[in-house]
Design an enzyme around this catalytic site. Structure first.
Site, PDB file in Angstrom:
ATOM      1  NE  ARG A 145      -4.673   1.384   1.783  1.00  0.00           N
ATOM      2  CZ  ARG A 145      -4.597   1.951   0.592  1.00  0.00           C
ATOM      3  NH1 ARG A 145      -5.563   1.755  -0.291  1.00  0.00           N
ATOM      4  NH2 ARG A 145      -3.574   2.711   0.264  1.00  0.00           N
ATOM      5  CG  ASP A 171      -5.225   4.896   3.127  1.00  0.00           C
ATOM      6  OD1 ASP A 171      -5.225   4.550   4.322  1.00  0.00           O
ATOM      7  OD2 ASP A 171      -4.225   5.375   2.550  1.00  0.00           O
ATOM      8  CB  CYS A 173      -0.973  -0.010   1.183  1.00  0.00           C
ATOM      9  SG  CYS A 173      -0.227   0.229   2.814  1.00  0.00           S
TER      10      CYS A 173
END
Length: 157
Positions: free
Chosen positions: A14, A127, A8
């Site tokens: 994440r 996110d 990410c």
């Protein structure tokens, strides 16, 4: 052994969630010895003087609510050599994929995927740094990881 790198932007929300959720799923399936699982960032925003920040506290707390620890995990950046080290490089959203392709010089072996692809979706994993919805991100990550394991079961020896 199947080697998976989750990626990410900052490697504090994440991708570490995906790393540790996948490790948990694989462990519960009794397949730990058949996988190597890690995570990385496309940016250096969470890495200072060579030391990565720890997983963002709300992400750690969300994992903990599900009995999953990510203790000691620090952000690291994706490197061009990672392409040769891993069988699957899995981004959380389309921006991650674009950055991965740029950083890795393309995808000649077809190793780069977006996580929810395995769940039959083109959606991004949102996110939670921006949304604040860590539980939603967790559910999406978990869905993607379960689907990824099902996809990979056919490739295990």
């Amino acid at each position: 052994m199947i080697k998976i790198l989750f990626i990410c932007h900052g490697n504090i929300c994440r991708s570490p969630m995906a790393e540790f959720v996948m490790k948990d799923i694989v462990e519960r399936a009794g397949l730990t010895d058949q996988f190597y699982i890690a995570s990385a960032a496309t940016s250096t925003e969470e890495i200072w003087n060579g030391t990565g920040n720890l997983v963002y506290p709300p992400a750690r707390e969300e994992l903990s609510r599900h009995g999953i620890s990510c203790a000691g995990k620090r952000a690291v950046q994706l490197t061009p050599s990672d392409y040769g080290k891993y069988d699957y490089l899995i981004g959380m959203d389309s921006a991650n994929i674009r950055n991965m392709l740029r950083m890795l010089g393309g995808d000649p072996e077809g190793k780069i995927f977006q996580l929810l692809f395995f769940a039959g979706s083109e959606d991004d994993i949102s996110d939670p740094w921006y949304t604040g919805h860590f539980e939603v991100t967790y559910r999406d990550v978990e869905r993607g990881c379960h689907a990824l394991l099902e996809f990979l079961r056919g490739k295990l020896c």
